[in-house]
Design a protein around this motif. Structure first.
Motif, PDB file in Angstrom:
ATOM      1  N   ALA A  44       4.176  -1.087   3.509  1.00  0.00           N
ATOM      2  CA  ALA A  44       3.684   0.246   3.143  1.00  0.00           C
ATOM      3  C   ALA A  44       4.817   1.084   2.577  1.00  0.00           C
ATOM      4  CB  ALA A  44       3.078   0.949   4.350  1.00  0.00           C
ATOM      5  N   GLU A  55       0.380   5.936  10.462  1.00  0.00           N
ATOM      6  CA  GLU A  55      -0.896   5.334  10.086  1.00  0.00           C
ATOM      7  C   GLU A  55      -0.714   3.921   9.563  1.00  0.00           C
ATOM      8  OE1 GLU A  55      -3.787   9.078   8.875  1.00  0.00           O
ATOM      9  OE2 GLU A  55      -2.671   8.045   7.296  1.00  0.00           O
ATOM     10  N   ALA A  56       0.424   3.662   8.936  1.00  0.00           N
ATOM     11  CA  ALA A  56       0.723   2.309   8.447  1.00  0.00           C
ATOM     12  C   ALA A  56       1.377   1.462   9.523  1.00  0.00           C
ATOM     13  CB  ALA A  56       1.623   2.385   7.217  1.00  0.00           C
ATOM     14  N   GLY A  58       0.997   5.251   0.231  1.00  0.00           N
ATOM     15  CA  GLY A  58       0.178   6.370   0.678  1.00  0.00           C
ATOM     16  C   GLY A  58       0.804   7.710   0.373  1.00  0.00           C
ATOM     17  N   VAL A  80       0.856  -1.184   0.000  1.00  0.00           N
ATOM     18  CA  VAL A  80       0.000   0.000   0.000  1.00  0.00           C
ATOM     19  C   VAL A  80       0.890   1.232   0.000  1.00  0.00           C
ATOM     20  CG1 VAL A  80      -1.818   1.283   1.177  1.00  0.00           C
ATOM     21  CG2 VAL A  80      -1.804  -1.223   1.263  1.00  0.00           C
ATOM     22  N   ILE A  82       5.577   5.128   1.962  1.00  0.00           N
ATOM     23  CA  ILE A  82       5.091   6.448   2.347  1.00  0.00           C
ATOM     24  C   ILE A  82       5.715   7.492   1.419  1.00  0.00           C
ATOM     25  CG2 ILE A  82       4.782   8.079   4.237  1.00  0.00           C
ATOM     26  CD1 ILE A  82       3.593   5.225   4.707  1.00  0.00           C
ATOM     27  N   TYR A 124      -0.419  -0.808  12.086  1.00  0.00           N
ATOM     28  CA  TYR A 124      -0.969  -2.106  11.662  1.00  0.00           C
ATOM     29  C   TYR A 124       0.114  -3.191  11.603  1.00  0.00           C
ATOM     30  CZ  TYR A 124      -5.248   0.333  10.259  1.00  0.00           C
ATOM     31  OH  TYR A 124      -6.397   1.074  10.247  1.00  0.00           O
ATOM     32  N   TYR A 172      -4.604   0.806   4.782  1.00  0.00           N
ATOM     33  CA  TYR A 172      -3.278   0.265   5.061  1.00  0.00           C
ATOM     34  C   TYR A 172      -3.336  -1.186   5.544  1.00  0.00           C
ATOM     35  CZ  TYR A 172      -0.453   4.514   4.527  1.00  0.00           C
ATOM     36  OH  TYR A 172       0.215   5.597   4.019  1.00  0.00           O
ATOM     37  N   ARG A 173      -4.354  -1.540   6.313  1.00  0.00           N
ATOM     38  CA  ARG A 173      -4.363  -2.868   6.922  1.00  0.00           C
ATOM     39  C   ARG A 173      -4.540  -3.992   5.910  1.00  0.00           C
ATOM     40  NH1 ARG A 173      -9.726  -1.202   7.825  1.00  0.00           N
ATOM     41  NH2 ARG A 173     -11.353  -2.808   7.756  1.00  0.00           N
ATOM     42  N   VAL A 220       7.557   0.057   6.975  1.00  0.00           N
ATOM     43  CA  VAL A 220       7.324   1.214   6.110  1.00  0.00           C
ATOM     44  C   VAL A 220       8.602   1.568   5.356  1.00  0.00           C
ATOM     45  CG1 VAL A 220       5.436   2.179   7.463  1.00  0.00           C
ATOM     46  CG2 VAL A 220       7.771   2.770   8.065  1.00  0.00           C
ATOM     47  N   LEU A 272      -7.353   6.234   3.169  1.00  0.00           N
ATOM     48  CA  LEU A 272      -6.009   5.671   3.292  1.00  0.00           C
ATOM     49  C   LEU A 272      -5.748   5.021   4.640  1.00  0.00           C
ATOM     50  CD1 LEU A 272      -3.189   5.187   2.171  1.00  0.00           C
ATOM     51  CD2 LEU A 272      -2.573   7.507   2.918  1.00  0.00           C
ATOM     52  N   SER A 273      -6.103   5.690   5.740  1.00  0.00           N
ATOM     53  CA  SER A 273      -5.789   5.141   7.057  1.00  0.00           C
ATOM     54  C   SER A 273      -6.485   3.808   7.309  1.00  0.00           C
ATOM     55  CB  SER A 273      -6.177   6.142   8.151  1.00  0.00           C
ATOM     56  OG  SER A 273      -7.560   6.437   8.107  1.00  0.00           O
TER      57      SER A 273
END
Length: 411
Positions: A314, A329-330, A233, A231, A316, A333, A308-309, A337, A304-305
């Motif tokens: 992730a 936010e990532a 973001g 994901v 960023i 979970y 992420y799960r 990142v 987005l928040s």
């Protein structure tokens, strides 16, 4: 120095007015400031009032846990929320936890006196930074306590320079600093300010709360089923070039969910063209996600928040520009990142790197190597360990909001 400061404030205000016909940001600031007094005068500010100021959207996310804790503790208190930047105000102008959301008028003595007289706050919270001389000075003269929340300082700031005496006077107006780390506290102590508490960053409380109440996104869930999913973001073009190169050559069970920073049609159309694998846009989906889709572009805001799960790694965005966006936010979970080189001003990114929950890249080769470390057939243990390190970091840093509530409001 005060004369120069006042001249700079007035020059900025004039430049904003002159640029309004040609610059959208300037137009929004100018129009918004003109509406501030009208909005404030329409409200009865009798009773207890708390003023919270956030420069922009990122600072709002830090201030939000505090605002909502205050509202929960005392439903009758009135809250005025001010912004400097359109990127904060335009997104949160309808925020229902505040009685008024307005642009902060420019920092002149007359504006500061008028604002404080109109709202008459009993307590004031400034989030992270922005040190406005006249507002701070008039609050101190009026005996109204002023708290800096999630504040962070660096030794290259003017406050800590030999020529920074006048700017240090601004800091002297603050009742208490709730700083993010011990380094910030030591810097304040070095200039004689002992009114400090190392409380951490209220954003950790915010992202933890978001994760616990995250909405289901059935499209993302269906898209991610039985696949390895990254994901991305708040991506920018420099990020997207690297992501596209990787996914275009990745195995069929590798998928991407991308939530670009810019979601207007022009940018999203250009983003779609980067891929040679099947792409779907969230806004254009009708019915089920095509099984052939390898890239899902989230071309809307607000998801987005929660999304992420659905990934295991992730990315960023922003690290090849002015700076990375929200890593927490990532990380909350239990996801490792990845981000670009411009991250050094972000304490949480530096911390995640040192703990093994974050990875920084400078180019395509770096990204490919990190992905191989996390996703290759024999790398499952690396992925688990990195994810656990990221998640444990977020959990360990929660608690700033209740600490502040206990100290200031006795809650």
């Amino acid at each position: 120095m005060k004369l120069l400061y006042d001249a700079g404030i007035r020059l900025f205000s004039l430049a904003t007015k002159l640029a309004s016909p040609f610059n959208e940001r300037a137009a929004l600031i100018n129009k918004g400031r003109l509406q501030t007094w009208q909005k404030l005068s329409a409200i009865d500010w009798s009773g207890e009032v708390i003023w919270v100021h956030c420069a922009s959207l990122g600072e709002f996310e830090q201030g939000r846990p505090l605002i909502e804790a205050i509202r929960k503790e005392n439903p009758n208190v009135k809250i005025v929320l001010t912004f400097f930047s359109p990127s904060g105000y335009e997104v949160r102008k309808s925020y229902n936890m505040a009685d008024a959301v307005v642009y902060l008028p420019s920092d002149t003595k007359s504006n500061a006196l008028r604002f404080i007289k109109t709202v008459n706050p009993s307590k004031v919270f400034f989030v992270k930074y922005e040190y406005w001389f006249h507002y701070f000075n008039e609050l101190k003269k009026a005996g109204i306590p002023l708290y800096m929340v999630s504040a962070i300082f660096r030794d290259n700031q003017v406050f800590f320079k030999s020529y920074g005496a006048w700017f240090r006077k601004i800091l002297g107006c603050v009742t208490r600093f709730y700083v993010q780390d011990e380094k910030s506290e030591k810097l304040l102590h070095s200039i004689g300010l002992q009114n400090t508490v190392v409380a951490g960053d209220t954003r950790f409380d915010r992202v933890s709360a978001i994760a616990k109440s995250a909405a289901d996104v059935p499209v993302a869930e269906a898209f991610s089923k039985d696949a390895r999913v990254l994901v991305a973001g708040s991506s920018w073009p420099a990020d997207e070039a690297i992501l596209a190169d990787y996914i275009n050559g990745a195995p069929a069970n590798v998928k991407f969910i991308i939530a670009p920073h810019e979601v207007h049609d022009g940018h999203v159309s250009q983003l779609v063209k980067r891929f040679t694998v099947p792409v779907v846009r969230f806004s254009q989906l009708q019915g089920e996600v095509p099984s052939s889709a390898r890239v899902l572009i989230i071309d809307t805001i607000g998801l987005l928040s929660s999304i992420y799960r659905y990934g295991s790694v992730a990315y960023i965005g922003g690290g090849f520009g002015k700076g990375i966006h929200n890593t927490l936010e990532a990380a909350t979970y239990n996801m490792p990142v990845i981000f670009g080189p411009n991250h050094k001003k972000f304490k949480e990114a530096v911390d995640l790197l040192s703990l093994g929950g974050g990875f920084t890249i400078a180019n395509q080769n770096d990204f490919n190597m990190v992905m191989a470390k996390l996703w290759d057939a024999h790398a499952s243990e690396n992925l688990i360990q990195a994810g656990q390190a990221a998640g444990a970091y977020v959990k360990s840093m929660c608690g700033a909001t209740p600490l502040i509530m206990r100290e200031i409001l006795g809650a």
